[in-house]
Design a protein around this motif. Structure first.
Motif, short mmCIF file in Angstrom:
data_model
loop_
_atom_site.label_atom_id
_atom_site.label_comp_id
_atom_site.label_asym_id
_atom_site.label_seq_id
_atom_site.Cartn_x
_atom_site.Cartn_y
_atom_site.Cartn_z
N HIS A 27 0.83 -1.21 0.00
CA HIS A 27 0.00 0.00 0.00
C HIS A 27 0.86 1.25 0.00
O HIS A 27 1.89 1.29 0.68
CB HIS A 27 -0.91 0.00 1.23
CG HIS A 27 -1.88 -1.12 1.22
ND1 HIS A 27 -3.03 -1.12 0.46
CD2 HIS A 27 -1.85 -2.33 1.83
CE1 HIS A 27 -3.67 -2.26 0.63
NE2 HIS A 27 -2.96 -3.03 1.44
N ASP A 28 0.39 2.23 -0.72
CA ASP A 28 1.06 3.52 -0.67
C ASP A 28 1.04 4.02 0.79
O ASP A 28 0.00 3.99 1.45
CB ASP A 28 0.33 4.52 -1.57
CG ASP A 28 0.97 5.89 -1.49
OD1 ASP A 28 2.05 6.07 -2.08
OD2 ASP A 28 0.41 6.76 -0.78
N PRO A 29 2.20 4.42 1.30
CA PRO A 29 2.28 4.79 2.72
C PRO A 29 1.35 5.94 3.10
O PRO A 29 1.01 6.09 4.27
CB PRO A 29 3.75 5.19 2.93
CG PRO A 29 4.45 5.00 1.65
CD PRO A 29 3.52 4.46 0.64
N ASP A 30 0.91 6.73 2.12
CA ASP A 30 0.13 7.90 2.47
C ASP A 30 -1.33 7.84 2.00
O ASP A 30 -2.03 8.84 2.00
CB ASP A 30 0.83 9.16 1.93
CG ASP A 30 2.21 9.32 2.58
OD1 ASP A 30 2.25 9.34 3.82
OD2 ASP A 30 3.21 9.34 1.85
N THR A 31 -1.76 6.63 1.61
CA THR A 31 -3.16 6.45 1.22
C THR A 31 -3.93 5.85 2.40
O THR A 31 -3.44 4.90 3.02
CB THR A 31 -3.26 5.51 0.00
OG1 THR A 31 -2.55 6.12 -1.09
CG2 THR A 31 -4.71 5.27 -0.40
#
Lengths: 470, 470
Positions: free
Chosen positions: B324-328
């Motif tokens: 997962h994208d760390p900032d989503t």
């Protein structure tokens, strides 16, 4: 040629009556303090002062309930019940000593290698490399019944399981982590380098252990392996794995033959037979003079318990002698178990028949092992004769009264053995138990030990030279 | 009304990175010395000087290999690997302290009750009644695979096995031996009176343990039972058995509801809900002034490791956030495991969505637990507010750097809490952990604890009066 060194272990157990049934009655006996931490820390200090190589902690996970078909005699006579787990004793003793070794008995029958290997590595870390594992496969039905087995595994199967168990442990200890896996490099953000840690991928007949080991390498990696297999299959297990082997001894000629057999088996495993330390159980009753020591032995014997001895014998042999007249010879009990159980006695004196009372009297002080009572010179003479005539390396010294028997030995006999050049004045430069006991140049197993195969596999991965095998 | 006492445990583990992923990089951190005996004996002395109730030793038997589908991140960041067995640490710490308690985590999933009960009794004897057992059912697949299971048991089944396991232990500890079974009477030739020792005759769904217990009664008999079940089934297991219960806390309102739920469950088991000590994990960063403490926290946070935190989170939740994208925000991961794993965070702030980076930042210091940074007065204020507003009894204090975080707390915060009457000046007259922690008048379990049922059975055999149950 220099006099052969004599190795000394104190033979203990976290219970009251270990090898001297009935002696708990003696006013000097403090073995009932086995549940107090200070009993063990005081004993460890005493043994280190006496230049003992190790304290060897026996264990069983069941009760002696063969005699009279009940545990009552064992309970009455404190015959290895009540009893505690030896593993938790070690770190406290390590905290008050610098060099004493700790031989800890753990049965592999009721353990998983993945968990036990970590427990033993923990001890090796905490003691800074002073731990030995006495590998046993359990012999008491009463243990099997309480630990998830309907009955014990067949005897030889236990050793097949044992061979695989050992191999899994060796892989965890010797193969999974490189020496330099722990980097602790804040700059690179690397505590452990994952490239230097690997899963063992073990899928065997009895165990599946796919993963990597949880513990980083301890000073010795594989703890020193103690073993005491007595049967032919047990002896070959001991010859394969043991770095110290305990045997039962009654007379010297039979012991010589047994030692030769074991060393031949060790050679048969491709190992140097002289690299393994062979110990016998022995009880030394020391006093200033021979007469005083003999008087002490007689006084001790007056506390002996026939019931306690036969309870012990029942657990070891599976043979209930309660139905037999105490003074009728046992030779007529014509079963495999009986013949095997009596073998040790007939080996001691093949011309003699043994009665239950004689068996019990024999076991009462020092279990199945010789008793030596005398002045420091007499005891030292006897120990030297045992070592020189039989080829053994040392003694598991049992107590009659604890810690008195050990204190007498430390005060009286050790200085005499040191004067004779049999026991070193101090501990050597190598700080681990293996360096002291086996004489290895490093804390690690010799190249001819089966654990070394997995060290070789690890080194080969790193492109290191690996010793060739004969 | 007097201010409510605050109970203090140090939350430790025989590893480097326990609850503060990345902090091993900090120059003040000495957690890498976890394998040296003196790390533990020095820490135990410090904690006893600081009037801690206990050191609580966590454990897992596997590696955190969910994140990125590999153990590499856990290895790089020393996230609970390498790791040792906590049990062997205890006796050395007991040898240098008088009153500090020892809470030891052992998973029942990979043990036999007959052997584990003896190991715990051994610790209780050696510490003179200062031992608690933190009962866990293991949660790591990586452990199951290495310990003889193809996979983990289903979650609720683990607790059914657990209930029977506990019952077997209670029988061994409370029923098998009378208080006066050990007589040690040389005149009568009776060490243990067999009439006062009995087999437990347990034949259950998961365990068969017909025999008598090997150990004589230890000071507390049943060690103090710690538990930390978080799921509904886990909470009811904790409510049945726990004498101290650890819960995850994020904010006070949610914690208040959780504490009320647990105390209601305890009452539902027929037990006094106020007799159980409820602890939350908390990290306190103390300094002379608030500004210094805040600066210290910021400096600590600069060592945080996103990878280490997500490795920890992966092991706890079963959820691999590496894809997962760390900032989503994570809300869209719509599986049971994900919802359950995120519950703790959404409970903390239901209006907010959490990203992997926020989860990691949250976990980086103090795991799933609040962090309090401040002067002694500020920290004491916060601890008091937590206790008074939520109904908890105390704290499992985690370290950021070890032993520095504990040393700061002992030097700065404990004296402040003592001035406020929240922490006693010294230890009370009752010498066992149970008397200190639970406040029992004797070292033994309360009448409303499930272990007491087997004590009642024992007393009834002796014709003693047995308390009637509601």
């Amino acid at each position: 040629m220099a006099a052969k060194r004599i190795y000394l272990n104190a033979f203990e157990m976290a219970c009251v009556g270990h090898q001297a049934p009935g002696l708990w009655r003696h006013p000097d006996d403090r073995a009932w303090r086995y549940k107090d931490l200070s009993y063990w820390t005081d004993l460890a200090r005493l043994l280190e002062r006496g230049r003992f190589d190790a304290i060897f902690l026996a264990d069983v996970l069941g009760v002696y309930d063969v005699y009279e078909g009940s545990p009552d005699a064992a309970l009455r006579e404190a015959t290895q019940v009540p009893m505690l787990d030896p593993v938790p004793l070690v770190s406290a003793m390590a905290g008050v000593t610098e060099r004493l070794g700790f031989g800890v008995t753990v049965s592999l029958t009721y353990e998983q290698p993945y968990a036990l290997a970590r427990r033993l590595s923990t001890l090796d870390h905490l003691t800074d490399g002073r731990v030995a594992w006495n590998v046993v496969t359990s012999y008491l039905e009463s243990a099997a019944r309480n630990l998830g087995f309907d009955t014990q595994r067949a005897h030889d199967d236990r050793y097949d399981v044992g061979d695989e168990f050992m191999d899994v442990c060796y892989q965890l200890w010797e193969y999974s982590w490189d020496d330099d896996a722990v980097v602790r490099d804040p700059e690179r953000g690397l505590f452990t380098d994952p490239a230097k840690v690997r899963p063992i991928g073990h899928h065997g007949r009895y165990y599946d252990v796919p993963g990597l080991f949880l513990a980083e390498p301890s000073p010795q990696r594989t703890p020193v392996i103690f073993q005491a297999g007595a049967s032919p299959r047990g002896r070959s297990f001991a010859a394969r794995h043991g770095e110290a082997i305990f045997i039962n001894a009654v007379d010297r000629a039979a012991t010589r033959r047994l030692v030769d057999d074991i060393r031949a088996r060790i050679a048969g495993e491709g190992r140097d037979p002289e690299s393994v330390r062979i110990f016998i159980l022995l009880t030394a009753i020391a006093a200033e003079t021979d007469a005083q020591a003999r008087a002490k032995e007689e006084e001790y014997r007056s506390y002996a318990s026939l019931d306690g001895a036969l309870a012990l014998y029942g657990g070891w042999s599976g043979l209930d002698l309660s139905g037999h007249d105490p003074d009728t010879p046992l030779a007529y009990i014509d079963t495999d178990a009986a013949r095997s159980a009596l073998e040790i006695f007939t080996r001691a004196d093949p011309t003699r028949t043994w009665t239950p009372r004689e068996v019990a009297r024999y076991l009462t002080i020092g279990g199945i092992g010789p008793v030596v009572a005398g002045s420091p010179a007499t005891v030292a003479d006897e120990l030297e004769a045992w070592v020189d005539e039989t080829g053994i390396d040392g003694f598991n010294l049992a107590y009659v009264v604890a810690p008195g028997t050990f204190a007498d030995f430390v005060e009286l006999v050790v200085p005499e053995l040191q004067r004779r050049g049999r026991v070193p004045a101090g501990y050597g430069p190598g700080r681990t138990l293996r360096e002291n006991l086996v004489g290895t140049p490093t804390p690690h197993v010799r190249d001819d030990h089966p654990a070394a195969r997995h060290r070789d596999r690890r080194r080969a991965l790193a492109g290191e030279a690996v010793p060739s095998r004969a």
